[in-house]
Design a protein around this motif. Structure first.
Motif, PDB file in Angstrom:
ATOM      1  N   GLY A 183       0.771  -1.306  -0.055  1.00  0.00           N
ATOM      2  CA  GLY A 183      -0.003  -0.067  -0.028  1.00  0.00           C
ATOM      3  C   GLY A 183       0.921   1.111  -0.059  1.00  0.00           C
ATOM      4  O   GLY A 183       0.579   2.388  -0.625  1.00  0.00           O
ATOM      5  N   TYR A 184       1.986   0.993   0.527  1.00  0.00           N
ATOM      6  CA  TYR A 184       3.030   2.300   0.509  1.00  0.00           C
ATOM      7  C   TYR A 184       3.601   2.542  -0.745  1.00  0.00           C
ATOM      8  O   TYR A 184       4.147   3.595  -1.163  1.00  0.00           O
ATOM      9  CB  TYR A 184       4.065   2.134   1.573  1.00  0.00           C
ATOM     10  CG  TYR A 184       3.636   1.993   2.840  1.00  0.00           C
ATOM     11  CD1 TYR A 184       2.320   2.674   3.562  1.00  0.00           C
ATOM     12  CD2 TYR A 184       4.355   1.223   3.835  1.00  0.00           C
ATOM     13  CE1 TYR A 184       2.140   2.453   4.697  1.00  0.00           C
ATOM     14  CE2 TYR A 184       3.702   1.060   5.186  1.00  0.00           C
ATOM     15  CZ  TYR A 184       2.764   1.315   5.620  1.00  0.00           C
ATOM     16  OH  TYR A 184       2.443   1.445   6.771  1.00  0.00           O
ATOM     17  N   GLY A 185       3.354   1.592  -1.503  1.00  0.00           N
ATOM     18  CA  GLY A 185       4.014   1.920  -3.168  1.00  0.00           C
ATOM     19  C   GLY A 185       4.879   0.944  -3.486  1.00  0.00           C
ATOM     20  O   GLY A 185       5.549   1.046  -4.659  1.00  0.00           O
ATOM     21  N   ALA A 186       5.295   0.080  -2.609  1.00  0.00           N
ATOM     22  CA  ALA A 186       6.468  -0.920  -3.104  1.00  0.00           C
ATOM     23  C   ALA A 186       6.168  -1.795  -4.260  1.00  0.00           C
ATOM     24  O   ALA A 186       4.867  -2.129  -4.707  1.00  0.00           O
ATOM     25  CB  ALA A 186       6.765  -1.857  -2.039  1.00  0.00           C
ATOM     26  N   ASP A 187       6.865  -1.625  -5.396  1.00  0.00           N
ATOM     27  CA  ASP A 187       6.811  -2.402  -6.518  1.00  0.00           C
ATOM     28  C   ASP A 187       6.805  -4.020  -6.608  1.00  0.00           C
ATOM     29  O   ASP A 187       5.875  -4.723  -7.031  1.00  0.00           O
ATOM     30  CB  ASP A 187       7.864  -2.222  -7.752  1.00  0.00           C
ATOM     31  CG  ASP A 187       7.885  -0.703  -8.198  1.00  0.00           C
ATOM     32  OD1 ASP A 187       6.910  -0.177  -8.803  1.00  0.00           O
ATOM     33  OD2 ASP A 187       8.823   0.121  -7.335  1.00  0.00           O
TER      34      ASP A 187
END
Length: 558
Positions: free
Chosen positions: A448-452
């Protein structure tokens, strides 16, 4: 127009009754509890010479002593208006009975919910989250000026003898809805958070409420969820003016929600008096600090737990933090400025701030004004306490030490913690492709924080073509060797890694300001994984020691 004795003349309703009576031309004798000039506990001392009418507020939890007061009023006055309540509790019922049987002209005022009762939420509202049970309980809050207006009519006019007036505002609104209105009027984000009734009961009992009063209040709120009391038109019928809305009341009292009052002389603080396990954490009552030159006093909305506090508490970091005890825990703070010391020019009481401050696990804390930043405006103030230590650490790792640039492939080890929450987001904002390691418990949040990509590196091989490693977690020496590869930039805040940069975070208000701007633009998420009262600190330490926490855990003093 006769003289009126007003009891409770400094109270919410009594002060308005006295004010409106004077405006109507009546002579008023104000009776203030604890002041010279008469006392309900000494009926013979009541100043009743020439008094025709009495506005009676009975400030006690029982009817003990009421008969003697009613007897004196009967002998000296002609009319009494008694401020009862819509609930007509046992002691109120007894006072009403005594007055009915006295021979006095009488009228009972039975307001349902005072709009002013919401002032009890003021500190929580400033923090951004009001935690209580029964958010769906609906009521029609009545303005104290409307209660007083009815009282004045009844005190000065004939035709109300024997009436029991149930007073409400003009519209029903749930408790959660009241918080929404207050936040809108005050001009900052705040929301209702439902808590179980048993938790609320424990907190009320800990605050000194007697058990019968706690149970009665919670039962009454529970009943209002399914069966709200009806709205009455009594205020309008008696005063010939429409009752004021809750929104009108909120607008008149907005300052009380925006500005923190000057505190009492003591406060609660979470402290250690010895090094050791979680059980050494104590909750003491200590003097409220006073701001020195260049400092401000902050009403703490929240602090947050940092894993390094385990080392502080256990005595493993005495080389960094010294050995002085007792010591108040907490390094992150968000809150409202209450007072300013000499020479402070950039901040004033009511300003909402956040920063890295020693001893923030308390109701109040002092801090150098120049080491604080304005809190983000778009999130609850309590949530801003997630940012200082973890956000600054992540910022300095990403931008100062790793100097991440667009297109780089970055591995963030231990991304499920508080620093990881911000490091993942800041690396992505820098244009990096982010691979993050996290436990199954934290994996969804890290995504959810944006890690690929989120992996468990103990079960899945790490990619070889990584440019940067940000190590945020303690790792065994053999794993540290595997993480360090030739040509890879390595930055660590935990286990030192050969060839890498190890650093300790510094406080930087300028960087906090930039982080706040990112939050307000919607580019950075700062959401606590959990929120708890200070009493939960020992258990939080235990969970952290066994690896059972994730993200940033916020501690709110109310």
């Amino acid at each position: 127009m006769g003289t009126v004795l007003v009891t409770g003349a400094t109270g919410t309703v009594g002060s308005q009754v006295a004010k409106q009576l004077r405006a109507a031309g009546a002579e008023v004798i104000p009776l203030r509890r604890g002041h010279a000039g008469g006392d309900l506990e000494d009926p013979g001392s009541l100043p009743l010479d020439g008094v025709e009418s009495v506005f009676l507020v009975w400030p006690f939890a029982t009817a003990e002593g009421a008969r003697a007061v009613v007897d004196v009023l009967t002998a000296r006055a002609r009319r009494v208006v008694y401020l009862s309540s819509a609930a007509v509790r046992e002691h109120e019922h007894e006072v009403e009975r005594l007055i009915e049987e006295s021979g006095l002209e009488w009228t009972f005022l039975r307001p349902h919910a005072f709009a002013a009762n919401t002032l009890r939420w003021a500190r929580q509202l400033r923090a951004g989250v009001v935690r209580a049970p029964y958010g769906r309980a609906a009521m029609a809050p009545v303005h104290e000026r409307d209660i007083a207006a009815v009282a004045v009519r009844v005190l000065l006019e004939d035709g109300h003898h024997g009436a029991a007036y149930v007073l409400t505002g003009p519209e029903q609104i749930t408790q959660a809805g009241q918080v929404d209105v207050l936040a809108e009027i005050a001009g900052f984000p705040a929301r209702w958070e439902e808590v179980p009734p048993d938790h609320a009961r424990e907190e009320l009992l800990a605050g000194g409420w007697p058990p019968p009063a706690v149970d009665e209040a919670l039962q009454a709120q529970a009943a209002l969820v399914t069966a709200p009391l009806p709205v009455t038109r009594t205020v309008e019928e008696v005063t010939r003016s429409a009752a004021r809305t809750f929104r009108e009341w909120a607008a008149e009292h907005a300052t009380a929600f925006r500005t923190a009052p000057v505190p009492d002389s003591t406060m609660r603080a979470a402290r250690i008096h010895a090094f050791g396990g979680p059980s050494v954490i104590r909750h003491d009552r200590i003097p409220v600090p006073r701001p020195g030159a260049g400092e401000v006093l902050i009403e703490v909305a929240a602090t947050s737990f940092n894993p390094a506090e385990i080392g502080l508490r256990s005595g493993l970091l005495t080389d960094v933090f010294g050995t002085s005890l007792p010591r108040t825990l907490g390094w992150d703070v968000s809150g409202t400025v209450v007072e300013t010391g000499a020479g402070v020019t950039g901040l004033t009481p009511g300003d909402r701030v956040f920063g890295q401050v020693d001893g923030a696990a308390a109701e109040y804390v002092t801090a150098p004004a120049n080491m604080l930043a304005r809190a983000p405006q778009s999130i609850p103030l309590a949530h801003a306490a997630t940012i200082p230590v973890a956000g600054l650490t992540a910022w300095q790792a990403v931008h100062e030490h790793a100097r991440i640039t667009r297109g780089q492939r970055v591995l963030i080890n231990g991304a499920g913690g508080g620093v990881g929450m911000f490091a993942v987001q800041l690396a992505r904002l820098a244009g990096a492709v982010v691979t993050a390691t996290a436990s199954p418990r934290s994996a969804a949040a890290v995504r959810g924080y944006g890690a690929d990509e989120v992996i468990d590196y103990t079960a899945t091989p790490l990619p070889d073509d990584l440019d940067v490693l940000l190590n945020l977690a303690a790792v065994p020496a053999r794993d540290a060797e595997a993480l360090a590869r030739p040509g890879r930039t390595v930055v660590t805040i935990a286990t030192p890694i050969e060839g890498g940069t190890h650093f300790v975070t510094r406080n930087d208000p300028g960087q906090l300001t930039r982080l706040a701007a990112l939050v307000d633009r919607g580019d950075l998420v700062a959401v606590p994984s959990e929120c708890h009262p200070p009493a939960a600190l020992a258990e939080i330490h235990r969970r952290a020691e066994s690896g059972r926490t994730r993200g940033k855990i916020v501690i709110t003093p109310v």
